[in-house]
Design a protein around this motif. Structure first.
Motif, PDB file in Angstrom:
ATOM      1  N   PRO A   1      -2.839 -17.250 -34.433  1.00 22.65           N
ATOM      2  CA  PRO A   1      -2.021 -16.110 -33.961  1.00 22.65           C
ATOM      3  C   PRO A   1      -0.891 -16.523 -33.036  1.00 22.65           C
ATOM      4  N   GLU A   2      -1.094 -17.571 -32.217  1.00 20.73           N
ATOM      5  CA  GLU A   2      -0.018 -17.975 -31.314  1.00 20.73           C
ATOM      6  C   GLU A   2       1.177 -18.538 -32.077  1.00 20.73           C
ATOM      7  N   VAL A   3       0.916 -19.190 -33.218  1.00 18.05           N
ATOM      8  CA  VAL A   3       2.017 -19.720 -34.026  1.00 18.05           C
ATOM      9  C   VAL A   3       2.766 -18.580 -34.707  1.00 18.05           C
ATOM     10  N   GLN A   4       2.034 -17.613 -35.242  1.00 16.71           N
ATOM     11  CA  GLN A   4       2.683 -16.471 -35.883  1.00 16.71           C
ATOM     12  C   GLN A   4       3.519 -15.678 -34.882  1.00 16.71           C
ATOM     13  N   ALA A   5       2.959 -15.452 -33.695  1.00 19.48           N
ATOM     14  CA  ALA A   5       3.719 -14.724 -32.670  1.00 19.48           C
ATOM     15  C   ALA A   5       4.920 -15.531 -32.203  1.00 19.48           C
ATOM     16  N   GLY A   6       4.749 -16.845 -32.071  1.00 18.45           N
ATOM     17  CA  GLY A   6       5.871 -17.691 -31.664  1.00 18.45           C
ATOM     18  C   GLY A   6       7.000 -17.657 -32.677  1.00 18.45           C
ATOM     19  N   ARG A   7       6.656 -17.704 -33.947  1.00 22.69           N
ATOM     20  CA  ARG A   7       7.689 -17.602 -34.985  1.00 22.69           C
ATOM     21  C   ARG A   7       8.450 -16.290 -34.881  1.00 22.69           C
ATOM     22  N   ALA A   8       7.708 -15.192 -34.827  1.00 26.56           N
ATOM     23  CA  ALA A   8       8.346 -13.878 -34.821  1.00 26.56           C
ATOM     24  C   ALA A   8       9.234 -13.689 -33.589  1.00 26.56           C
ATOM     25  N   LEU A   9       8.718 -14.037 -32.421  1.00 31.07           N
ATOM     26  CA  LEU A   9       9.464 -13.791 -31.194  1.00 31.07           C
ATOM     27  C   LEU A   9      10.692 -14.688 -31.075  1.00 31.07           C
ATOM     28  N   THR A  10      10.569 -15.955 -31.472  1.00 30.68           N
ATOM     29  CA  THR A  10      11.736 -16.840 -31.366  1.00 30.68           C
ATOM     30  C   THR A  10      12.836 -16.435 -32.350  1.00 30.68           C
ATOM     31  N   VAL A  11      12.454 -15.980 -33.530  1.00 33.36           N
ATOM     32  CA  VAL A  11      13.463 -15.511 -34.483  1.00 33.36           C
ATOM     33  C   VAL A  11      14.133 -14.241 -33.963  1.00 33.36           C
ATOM     34  N   ILE A  12      13.335 -13.327 -33.398  1.00 37.47           N
ATOM     35  CA  ILE A  12      13.908 -12.104 -32.823  1.00 37.47           C
ATOM     36  C   ILE A  12      14.866 -12.432 -31.682  1.00 37.47           C
ATOM     37  N   VAL A  13      14.475 -13.383 -30.841  1.00 32.78           N
ATOM     38  CA  VAL A  13      15.336 -13.778 -29.719  1.00 32.78           C
ATOM     39  C   VAL A  13      16.628 -14.409 -30.235  1.00 32.78           C
TER      40      VAL A  13
ATOM     41  N   VAL B   1      11.029 -14.691 -25.148  1.00 30.89           N
ATOM     42  CA  VAL B   1      10.758 -16.090 -25.491  1.00 30.89           C
ATOM     43  C   VAL B   1       9.757 -16.709 -24.533  1.00 30.89           C
ATOM     44  N   LEU B   2       9.589 -16.113 -23.357  1.00 34.76           N
ATOM     45  CA  LEU B   2       8.619 -16.637 -22.398  1.00 34.76           C
ATOM     46  C   LEU B   2       7.177 -16.395 -22.855  1.00 34.76           C
ATOM     47  N   ILE B   3       6.970 -15.379 -23.681  1.00 27.58           N
ATOM     48  CA  ILE B   3       5.614 -15.042 -24.127  1.00 27.58           C
ATOM     49  C   ILE B   3       4.991 -16.161 -24.962  1.00 27.58           C
ATOM     50  N   PRO B   4       5.610 -16.612 -26.068  1.00 22.45           N
ATOM     51  CA  PRO B   4       4.972 -17.698 -26.833  1.00 22.45           C
ATOM     52  C   PRO B   4       4.899 -19.007 -26.072  1.00 22.45           C
ATOM     53  N   LEU B   5       5.875 -19.282 -25.208  1.00 17.69           N
ATOM     54  CA  LEU B   5       5.843 -20.535 -24.444  1.00 17.69           C
ATOM     55  C   LEU B   5       4.623 -20.588 -23.534  1.00 17.69           C
ATOM     56  N   CYS B   6       4.397 -19.513 -22.783  1.00 18.08           N
ATOM     57  CA  CYS B   6       3.235 -19.482 -21.885  1.00 18.08           C
ATOM     58  C   CYS B   6       1.936 -19.415 -22.668  1.00 18.08           C
ATOM     59  N   TRP B   7       1.953 -18.748 -23.816  1.00 21.05           N
ATOM     60  CA  TRP B   7       0.755 -18.672 -24.649  1.00 21.05           C
ATOM     61  C   TRP B   7       0.355 -20.062 -25.129  1.00 21.05           C
ATOM     62  N   PHE B   8       1.315 -20.811 -25.643  1.00 28.51           N
ATOM     63  CA  PHE B   8       1.048 -22.178 -26.102  1.00 28.51           C
ATOM     64  C   PHE B   8       0.574 -23.053 -24.957  1.00 28.51           C
TER      65      PHE B   8
END
Length: 216
Positions: free
Chosen positions: A75-87, A132-139
């Protein structure tokens, strides 16, 4: 420093942060092999990113493979993909909005609407930094938790890669640039919100009429 110069500085920082997010999104170094215990000397290094994983041999040869299935990803990879593309898309929108309302452009006549447009552009930059801070801190949380978890085998432990640090630097640039844009635009609007009006006092003359020089 004038408000226009601060606005240009904020826009430049926002653009740098936006480019940094795109760079961090494409790099495969979100997680890297941890050299601990028996893994101090290894023949290969593993990189894991949002879109692919790479194996780097000690000879310098590198082999990368794109993930086969999107739904099978954590899930962290999927969320990271979505959020970074949106950003990345929002950063482009913020750039266009800020340029349209900037003081150095003539796309819109100066006034309250122009200041509001610039503030909207700065707010979008701030939103980009938060997203973009969300997936970074999640990872980072997952990597640190697994690293200190005794149940995780040493061969499965990972460390934070360069992409995370690039992403955090990009986040700081986006937040700082957006705040500069919003602050200088609010300051400019406060200066122009209350125009000073001067009216000469009207004094009657001896014959009861007002002196004509008061109307000049």
């Amino acid at each position: 420093m004038t408000s226009a110069a601060v606005e240009i500085l904020g826009l430049g920082l926002g653009i740098l942060g936006w480019v940094g997010v795109i760079l961090a999104c494409g790099l495969p170094m979100w997680q890297v092999s941890a050299f601990i215990d028996v893994n101090i000397v290894v023949a290969q290094t593993i990189w894991e990113g949002l879109w692919m994983n790479c194996v780097v041999q000690s000879t310098g040869q590198m082999q990368c493979k794109v993930y086969d299935s999107i739904l099978a990803l954590p899930p962290e990879v999927q969320a990271g993909r979505a959020l970074t593309v949106i950003v990345a898309l929002l950063g482009l929108v913020a750039l266009m909005v800020t340029v349209v309302g900037a003081q150095c452009t003539n796309c819109i006549r100066p006034g309250k609407m122009k200041s509001r447009i610039v503030i909207a552009g700065g707010a979008i930059y701030i939103l980009c930094g938060v997203l973009v801070l969300i997936p970074l801190c999640w990872f980072a949380n997952i990597v640190i938790s697994d690293f200190y978890d005794p149940t995780v085998p040493p061969s499965k432990k990972r460390e934070m890669g360069a992409a995370l640090y690039i992403g955090w630097a990009a986040t700081a640039l986006l937040l700082f640039g957006g705040c500069l844009i919003c602050c200088c635009s609010c300051y400019q609007r406060d200066e122009t919100s209350f125009p000073v009006k001067y009216s000469a006092p009207r004094r009657p003359t001896s014959n009861g009429e007002y002196d004509k020089k008061n109307y000049v």
